[in-house]
Every structure is written in structure tokens, then in C-alpha cells.
Design a protein around this motif. Structure first.
Motif, PDB file in Angstrom:
ATOM      1  N   ASP A  11       0.797  -1.438   0.008  1.00  0.00           N
ATOM      2  CA  ASP A  11      -0.094   0.209   0.058  1.00  0.00           C
ATOM      3  C   ASP A  11       0.875   1.448  -0.041  1.00  0.00           C
ATOM      4  N   ALA A  12       0.526   2.308  -0.545  1.00  0.00           N
ATOM      5  CA  ALA A  12       1.026   3.422  -0.781  1.00  0.00           C
ATOM      6  C   ALA A  12       0.321   4.744  -0.690  1.00  0.00           C
ATOM      7  N   TYR A  13       0.665   5.632  -0.352  1.00  0.00           N
ATOM      8  CA  TYR A  13       0.142   7.126  -0.329  1.00  0.00           C
ATOM      9  C   TYR A  13       0.621   8.094  -1.587  1.00  0.00           C
ATOM     10  N   GLY A  14       0.140   8.884  -1.867  1.00  0.00           N
ATOM     11  CA  GLY A  14       0.066   9.627  -2.871  1.00  0.00           C
ATOM     12  C   GLY A  14       1.474  10.231  -3.193  1.00  0.00           C
ATOM     13  N   TYR A  15       1.930  11.040  -2.331  1.00  0.00           N
ATOM     14  CA  TYR A  15       3.267  11.405  -2.435  1.00  0.00           C
ATOM     15  C   TYR A  15       4.469  10.287  -2.653  1.00  0.00           C
ATOM     16  N   TYR A  63      -3.187   3.922  -0.740  1.00  0.00           N
ATOM     17  CA  TYR A  63      -3.946   3.200  -1.899  1.00  0.00           C
ATOM     18  C   TYR A  63      -3.765   2.026  -1.755  1.00  0.00           C
ATOM     19  N   GLN A  64      -4.860   0.861  -1.771  1.00  0.00           N
ATOM     20  CA  GLN A  64      -4.618  -0.549  -1.677  1.00  0.00           C
ATOM     21  C   GLN A  64      -4.936  -1.115  -3.218  1.00  0.00           C
ATOM     22  N   ILE A  65      -4.396  -2.119  -3.549  1.00  0.00           N
ATOM     23  CA  ILE A  65      -5.021  -2.843  -4.920  1.00  0.00           C
ATOM     24  C   ILE A  65      -6.267  -3.623  -4.510  1.00  0.00           C
ATOM     25  N   THR A  66      -7.184  -3.742  -5.400  1.00  0.00           N
ATOM     26  CA  THR A  66      -8.289  -4.601  -5.261  1.00  0.00           C
ATOM     27  C   THR A  66      -7.912  -6.026  -6.203  1.00  0.00           C
ATOM     28  N   GLU A  67      -9.099  -6.969  -5.823  1.00  0.00           N
ATOM     29  CA  GLU A  67      -8.743  -8.237  -6.703  1.00  0.00           C
ATOM     30  C   GLU A  67      -8.994  -8.001  -7.908  1.00  0.00           C
ATOM     31  N   GLU A  68      -9.848  -6.969  -8.237  1.00  0.00           N
ATOM     32  CA  GLU A  68     -10.221  -6.377  -9.748  1.00  0.00           C
ATOM     33  C   GLU A  68      -8.816  -5.624 -10.357  1.00  0.00           C
ATOM     34  N   GLY A  69      -8.451  -5.144  -9.364  1.00  0.00           N
ATOM     35  CA  GLY A  69      -6.969  -4.251  -9.835  1.00  0.00           C
ATOM     36  C   GLY A  69      -5.891  -5.209 -10.204  1.00  0.00           C
ATOM     37  N   ARG A  70      -5.905  -6.380  -9.338  1.00  0.00           N
ATOM     38  CA  ARG A  70      -4.725  -7.604  -9.771  1.00  0.00           C
ATOM     39  C   ARG A  70      -5.105  -7.985 -10.913  1.00  0.00           C
ATOM     40  N   ILE A  71      -6.270  -8.292 -11.201  1.00  0.00           N
ATOM     41  CA  ILE A  71      -6.617  -8.677 -12.566  1.00  0.00           C
ATOM     42  C   ILE A  71      -6.387  -7.812 -13.711  1.00  0.00           C
ATOM     43  N   ARG A  72      -6.671  -6.729 -13.577  1.00  0.00           N
ATOM     44  CA  ARG A  72      -6.320  -5.751 -14.642  1.00  0.00           C
ATOM     45  C   ARG A  72      -4.695  -5.573 -14.915  1.00  0.00           C
ATOM     46  N   LEU A  73      -3.927  -5.562 -13.539  1.00  0.00           N
ATOM     47  CA  LEU A  73      -2.622  -5.473 -13.616  1.00  0.00           C
ATOM     48  C   LEU A  73      -2.155  -6.930 -14.402  1.00  0.00           C
ATOM     49  N   MET A  74      -2.583  -7.867 -14.401  1.00  0.00           N
ATOM     50  CA  MET A  74      -2.177  -9.109 -14.963  1.00  0.00           C
ATOM     51  C   MET A  74      -2.313  -9.028 -16.660  1.00  0.00           C
ATOM     52  N   GLU A  75      -3.269  -8.476 -16.883  1.00  0.00           N
ATOM     53  CA  GLU A  75      -3.819  -8.055 -18.412  1.00  0.00           C
ATOM     54  C   GLU A  75      -2.605  -7.004 -18.786  1.00  0.00           C
ATOM     55  N   LEU A  76      -2.502  -6.023 -18.126  1.00  0.00           N
ATOM     56  CA  LEU A  76      -1.851  -5.041 -18.492  1.00  0.00           C
ATOM     57  C   LEU A  76      -0.088  -5.467 -18.790  1.00  0.00           C
ATOM     58  N   LYS A 109     -12.403   4.808  -9.074  1.00  0.00           N
ATOM     59  CA  LYS A 109     -13.820   4.741  -9.741  1.00  0.00           C
ATOM     60  C   LYS A 109     -14.165   3.376 -10.367  1.00  0.00           C
ATOM     61  N   VAL A 110     -13.176   2.939 -11.072  1.00  0.00           N
ATOM     62  CA  VAL A 110     -13.497   1.398 -11.483  1.00  0.00           C
ATOM     63  C   VAL A 110     -12.922   0.096 -10.637  1.00  0.00           C
ATOM     64  N   ASP A 111     -12.876   0.678  -9.403  1.00  0.00           N
ATOM     65  CA  ASP A 111     -12.653  -0.640  -8.457  1.00  0.00           C
ATOM     66  C   ASP A 111     -11.318  -1.282  -8.528  1.00  0.00           C
ATOM     67  N   TYR A 112     -10.296  -0.545  -9.349  1.00  0.00           N
ATOM     68  CA  TYR A 112      -8.991  -1.348  -9.200  1.00  0.00           C
ATOM     69  C   TYR A 112      -8.293  -0.951  -7.777  1.00  0.00           C
ATOM     70  N   LEU A 113      -8.683   0.220  -7.355  1.00  0.00           N
ATOM     71  CA  LEU A 113      -7.894   0.593  -6.025  1.00  0.00           C
ATOM     72  C   LEU A 113      -8.755   0.962  -4.894  1.00  0.00           C
ATOM     73  N   LYS A 114      -8.748   0.839  -3.706  1.00  0.00           N
ATOM     74  CA  LYS A 114      -9.504   1.271  -2.746  1.00  0.00           C
ATOM     75  C   LYS A 114      -8.761   2.142  -1.742  1.00  0.00           C
ATOM     76  N   THR A 115      -9.028   2.941  -1.040  1.00  0.00           N
ATOM     77  CA  THR A 115      -8.222   4.035   0.206  1.00  0.00           C
ATOM     78  C   THR A 115      -8.629   3.544   1.433  1.00  0.00           C
ATOM     79  N   TYR A 116      -7.657   4.045   2.149  1.00  0.00           N
ATOM     80  CA  TYR A 116      -7.919   4.059   3.635  1.00  0.00           C
ATOM     81  C   TYR A 116      -7.198   5.188   4.046  1.00  0.00           C
ATOM     82  N   ASP A 117      -7.497   5.729   5.300  1.00  0.00           N
ATOM     83  CA  ASP A 117      -6.642   6.851   5.962  1.00  0.00           C
ATOM     84  C   ASP A 117      -5.954   6.153   7.300  1.00  0.00           C
ATOM     85  N   GLN A 118      -4.710   6.834   7.256  1.00  0.00           N
ATOM     86  CA  GLN A 118      -3.921   6.396   8.448  1.00  0.00           C
ATOM     87  C   GLN A 118      -3.336   7.607   9.174  1.00  0.00           C
TER      88      GLN A 118
END
Length: 106
Positions: free
Chosen positions: A22-26, A71-84, A52-61
Motif C-alpha cells: 500500500d502506498a500514499y500519494g506522494y 491506496y490499496q489494490i483490489t482483486e479487480e486491480g490485480r486482474i487488470r494488472l495481469m492483463e496490462l 472509480k473502476v474498483d482497481y484501487l481502494k483507500t484508507y486513511d492512517q
């Protein structure tokens, strides 16, 4: 020399980074800037779009009295990453063939 490549490569870089941790914006901006010439103002709309397309989700710390958005990758994001990554390998192979010589396979 900087090669101008499309948003798919930027998406792939962002997803690959947050797939590792997981990583923050900066932090994301710094890591992406190590391979692409982008600004923070360019990256944040990309992050919102990927959310918005559910490839990432967020949480605050909390961090030094403020909240840091991670920012944290979702399962949909992992699938998209493999395609890319598959698309990147095919693209890279074709470019290498043209630049370095050889035969195109496929």
C-alpha cells in the motif's frame, strides 16, 4: 530521452507499485517519477479513476497529526494488472524486435 507512452502504462505502474505494498500519494508519485516524467497533479486524477473502476481502494492512517490516504489494490486491480503486464510484454517484444532486429512472433 523520454518516450511518451499512454495512460495504460501509467495505470500498470501504479497498480504494480500498490500490488507490492500500500502506498500514499506522494510516495506513489516519487516511485512513478523514477520511470516516467509525471507530476503529482497528473497522478491524482489517475488514482481517482482507478478507484472509480474498483482497481484501487483507500484508507486513511494518522501520520504526524494528520491523516495520510493510502491506496490499496483490489482483486479487480490485480486482474487488470495481469492483463496490462501481458499487453506490455507483447508490446515490448515488438518494439525490441524493431529496435534490436529479429523476428516478430505473433
Amino acid at each position: 530521452m523520454t518516450f511518451q507512452l499512454g495512460s495504460a502504462l501509467l495505470d500498470a505502474c501504479v497498480l504494480a507499485i500498490v500490488d507490492k505494498e500500500d502506498a500514499y500519494g506522494y510516495s506513489l508519485t516519487q516511485q512513478v517519477q523514477s520511470v516516467m516524467d509525471i507530476s503529482e497533479s497528473t497522478l491524482y486524477p489517475v488514482l481517482r479513476r482507478l478507484q472509480k473502476v474498483d482497481y484501487l481502494k483507500t484508507y486513511d492512517q494518522p501520520y504526524q497529526g494528520r491523516n495520510r490516504r493510502y491506496y490499496q489494490i483490489t482483486e479487480e486491480g490485480r486482474i487488470r494488472l495481469m492483463e496490462l503486464l501481458q499487453e506490455w510484454q507483447m508490446y515490448k517484444q515488438k518494439v525490441d524486435c524493431v529496435l534490436l532486429g529479429g523476428e516478430l512472433n505473433g
